[in-house]
Scaffold this active site. Structure first.
Site, PDB file in Angstrom:
ATOM      1  N   ARG A  35      -7.991  -1.340  22.174  1.00  0.00           N
ATOM      2  CA  ARG A  35      -8.628  -2.136  21.112  1.00  0.00           C
ATOM      3  C   ARG A  35     -10.108  -1.758  20.910  1.00  0.00           C
ATOM      4  NH1 ARG A  35      -3.849  -3.202  21.001  1.00  0.00           N
ATOM      5  NH2 ARG A  35      -2.927  -5.223  20.499  1.00  0.00           N
ATOM      6  N   SER A  93      -3.552 -11.841  18.062  1.00  0.00           N
ATOM      7  CA  SER A  93      -4.127 -12.129  19.383  1.00  0.00           C
ATOM      8  C   SER A  93      -5.604 -12.438  19.234  1.00  0.00           C
ATOM      9  CB  SER A  93      -3.993 -10.919  20.303  1.00  0.00           C
ATOM     10  OG  SER A  93      -2.651 -10.569  20.468  1.00  0.00           O
ATOM     11  N   GLU A 148     -10.725 -10.438  21.014  1.00  0.00           N
ATOM     12  CA  GLU A 148     -10.371  -9.216  20.288  1.00  0.00           C
ATOM     13  C   GLU A 148     -10.866  -9.370  18.842  1.00  0.00           C
ATOM     14  OE1 GLU A 148      -6.192  -7.971  20.282  1.00  0.00           O
ATOM     15  OE2 GLU A 148      -6.449  -7.393  18.202  1.00  0.00           O
TER      16      GLU A 148
HETATM   17  N1  EPU Z   1       3.057 -14.879  27.977  1.00  0.00           N
HETATM   18  C1  EPU Z   1       3.218 -16.159  28.423  1.00  0.00           C
HETATM   19  N2  EPU Z   1       2.868 -17.188  27.597  1.00  0.00           N
HETATM   20  C2  EPU Z   1       2.368 -16.976  26.360  1.00  0.00           C
HETATM   21  C3  EPU Z   1       2.198 -15.665  25.907  1.00  0.00           C
HETATM   22  C4  EPU Z   1       2.548 -14.612  26.730  1.00  0.00           C
HETATM   23  O1  EPU Z   1       3.672 -16.397  29.534  1.00  0.00           O
HETATM   24  O2  EPU Z   1       2.074 -17.962  25.675  1.00  0.00           O
HETATM   25  C5  EPU Z   1       3.481 -13.758  28.841  1.00  0.00           C
HETATM   26  C6  EPU Z   1       4.747 -13.089  28.316  1.00  0.00           C
HETATM   27  O3  EPU Z   1       5.899 -13.705  28.793  1.00  0.00           O
HETATM   28  C7  EPU Z   1       4.605 -11.687  28.851  1.00  0.00           C
HETATM   29  C8  EPU Z   1       3.097 -11.450  28.818  1.00  0.00           C
HETATM   30  O4  EPU Z   1       2.480 -12.745  28.805  1.00  0.00           O
HETATM   31  O5  EPU Z   1       5.026 -11.599  30.187  1.00  0.00           O
HETATM   32  C9  EPU Z   1       2.644 -10.624  27.645  1.00  0.00           C
HETATM   33  O6  EPU Z   1       3.001 -11.270  26.416  1.00  0.00           O
HETATM   34  P1  EPU Z   1       3.476 -10.469  25.111  1.00  0.00           P
HETATM   35  O7  EPU Z   1       4.498  -9.466  25.477  1.00  0.00           O
HETATM   36  O8  EPU Z   1       3.790 -11.440  24.047  1.00  0.00           O
HETATM   37  O9  EPU Z   1       2.221  -9.588  24.685  1.00  0.00           O
HETATM   38  P2  EPU Z   1       0.663  -9.897  24.742  1.00  0.00           P
HETATM   39  O10 EPU Z   1       0.076  -9.138  25.883  1.00  0.00           O
HETATM   40  O11 EPU Z   1       0.416 -11.341  24.692  1.00  0.00           O
HETATM   41  C10 EPU Z   1       0.025  -7.819  23.292  1.00  0.00           C
HETATM   42  C11 EPU Z   1      -0.848  -7.537  22.111  1.00  0.00           C
HETATM   43  C12 EPU Z   1      -0.133  -7.929  20.834  1.00  0.00           C
HETATM   44  C13 EPU Z   1       1.167  -7.145  20.752  1.00  0.00           C
HETATM   45  C14 EPU Z   1       2.007  -7.448  21.997  1.00  0.00           C
HETATM   46  C15 EPU Z   1       3.262  -6.611  22.062  1.00  0.00           C
HETATM   47  C16 EPU Z   1      -3.137  -7.735  22.871  1.00  0.00           C
HETATM   48  C17 EPU Z   1      -4.387  -8.553  22.857  1.00  0.00           C
HETATM   49  N3  EPU Z   1      -2.091  -8.258  22.235  1.00  0.00           N
HETATM   50  O12 EPU Z   1       0.190  -9.232  23.361  1.00  0.00           O
HETATM   51  O13 EPU Z   1      -0.968  -7.543  19.744  1.00  0.00           O
HETATM   52  O14 EPU Z   1       1.880  -7.462  19.575  1.00  0.00           O
HETATM   53  O15 EPU Z   1       1.245  -7.125  23.188  1.00  0.00           O
HETATM   54  O16 EPU Z   1       2.964  -5.305  22.398  1.00  0.00           O
HETATM   55  O17 EPU Z   1      -3.137  -6.635  23.411  1.00  0.00           O
HETATM   56  C18 EPU Z   1      -2.704  -8.339  18.348  1.00  0.00           C
HETATM   57  O18 EPU Z   1      -3.433  -7.512  18.882  1.00  0.00           O
HETATM   58  O19 EPU Z   1      -3.113  -9.105  17.419  1.00  0.00           O
HETATM   59  C19 EPU Z   1      -1.324  -8.469  18.786  1.00  0.00           C
HETATM   60  C20 EPU Z   1      -0.497  -9.406  18.322  1.00  0.00           C
END
Ligand code: EPU
Length: 339
Positions: free
Chosen positions: A150, A218, A314
């Site tokens: 990012r 995010s 972010e």
């Molecule tokens: N999780 C929770 N509770 C929540 C949210 C997430 O327990 O409320 C856990 C999930 O179960 C999982 C982990 O946290 O084990 C990661 O969650 P998720 O796979 O949804 O991805 P993220 O890390 O929250 C990132 C990106 C997203 C992207 C997804 C999928 C960042 C800041 N965000 O989210 O990007 O779509 O991975 O690759 O890196 C964005 O940048 O706007 C965005 C949506």
């Protein structure tokens, strides 16, 4: 006065609109400016921005090829998701994991958008734009863009100095599915279209549609911590999701930390932590930017108290005079709220 588009649904104005390049002659180099496509990664913390709003008109869609790759040159003003779809419909694969990301093509390199195991930087050949200091059109190759998670040169050395007008992608003809992200792994030998559809389904199930529930995706970056910090955290919570990095540090899931801190559904006036994805903050209607920032400050403070990890936004914060340091802004709110 002109309204600035933004997916947080905030009412905010700039002094005047400059369509680039057709109105480039109206641009005042000594006045602050902001380039806004859809405004899908911006939080306006004041009701006005005391400067110029630039909107990009470039909509080129040029496909060239070598024996092994497609070289696709795209105008910065194009909508990202429509472009992903247009390429896949044309049989050019590689962007399917990045489906449904809001915003424009020109915004993609700035924050090096990423999702479901793919980052923009992996597909970027070069970025072209107008350098306001040299007053020349310049092309930066992938390395010169200094991409990181990012992050890019456009947020650092070239911040406020470079107007991205075109992006060139290199997409291999020897396409292979990227199924590294858990929920995609269940697809069996999928086509790019099937991945595209699956990514759209996953996003629609977790991430609120900004047109219905205003948000900027995010809100925080996933924090990267030292191995020693992680070793303490895993003792505190053996289930903590973790992604070891090449440099020995460990990336954590901010959404998980916020969720475990009991903040899903937490509200500050009209701003709310989204119920399905704790990393997303939504405007339930009528919020001003500072209300959303106050909710973010509460999240930062609570996660820090519980896990000793600082969450950094972010989303970029824009004030009356231009961009402000978002982490500092949140810390000021925390200090004020303690009084
Ligand atoms: N999780 C929770 N509770 C929540 C949210 C997430 O327990 O409320 C856990 C999930 O179960 C999982 C982990 O946290 O084990 C990661 O969650 P998720 O796979 O949804 O991805 P993220 O890390 O929250 C990132 C990106 C997203 C992207 C997804 C999928 C960042 C800041 N965000 O989210 O990007 O779509 O991975 O690759 O890196 C964005 O940048 O706007 C965005 C949506």
């Amino acid at each position: 006065m002109v309204k600035i588009p933004n997916t947080f649904g905030l009412t905010v104005t700039a002094k005047r609109l400059i369509k680039w390049p057709s109105q480039q002659a109206l641009f005042k180099p000594d006045e602050s400016f902001i380039i806004v496509g859809a405004g899908s990664n911006l939080l306006f913390v004041d009701a006005e921005f005391d400067g110029q709003l630039i909107q990009l008109e470039q909509d080129e869609f040029i496909i060239e090829q070598t024996a092994s790759d497609y070289l696709v040159t795209l105008g910065a003003g194009l909508n990202w998701h429509q472009t992903v779809k247009r390429l896949i419909d044309a049989g050019i694969d590689g962007l399917e994991n990045l489906a449904l990301i809001p915003g424009t093509v020109g915004a993609a390199p700035v924050q090096n958008i990423g999702a479901y195991g793919v980052e923009f930087s992996q597909l970027c050949e070069s970025v072209t734009g107008y350098n306001l200091q040299t007053q020349q059109v310049e092309t930066l190759n992938n390395q010169q863009c200094q991409f990181a998670y990012r992050e890019s040169v456009f947020k650092k050395q070239l911040k406020d100095k470079f107007i991205i007008t075109q992006v060139t992608l290199r997409l291999t003809k020897n396409w292979q599915a990227n199924l590294s992200y858990g929920p995609l792994a269940e697809l069996n030998n999928p086509t790019a279209i099937q991945i595209f559809e699956q990514v759209c389904l996953i996003r629609q199930s977790k991430l609120p549609d900004p047109a219905k529930l205003p948000n900027a995706g995010s809100f925080f970056k996933n924090p990267v911590v030292e191995a020693s910090v992680f070793n303490q955290l895993i003792k505190q919570d053996p289930n903590i999701p973790n992604y070891p990095q090449a440099d020995g540090k460990v990336k954590l899931a901010a959404g998980y930390l916020i969720d475990k801190a009991g903040l899903k559904g937490a509200v500050y006036q009209n701003a709310k932590v989204h119920q399905q994805q704790a990393l997303v903050l939504v405007n339930q209607g009528g919020s001003c930017g500072v209300e959303i920032a106050n909710l973010a400050a509460m999240v930062r403070q609570t996660v820090l108290a519980l896990f000793k990890v600082k969450l950094n936004p972010e989303v970029r914060f824009i004030g009356k005079q231009g961009e402000v340091d978002s982490a500092q802004f949140l810390d000021l709110l925390i200090a004020e709220n303690k009084k």
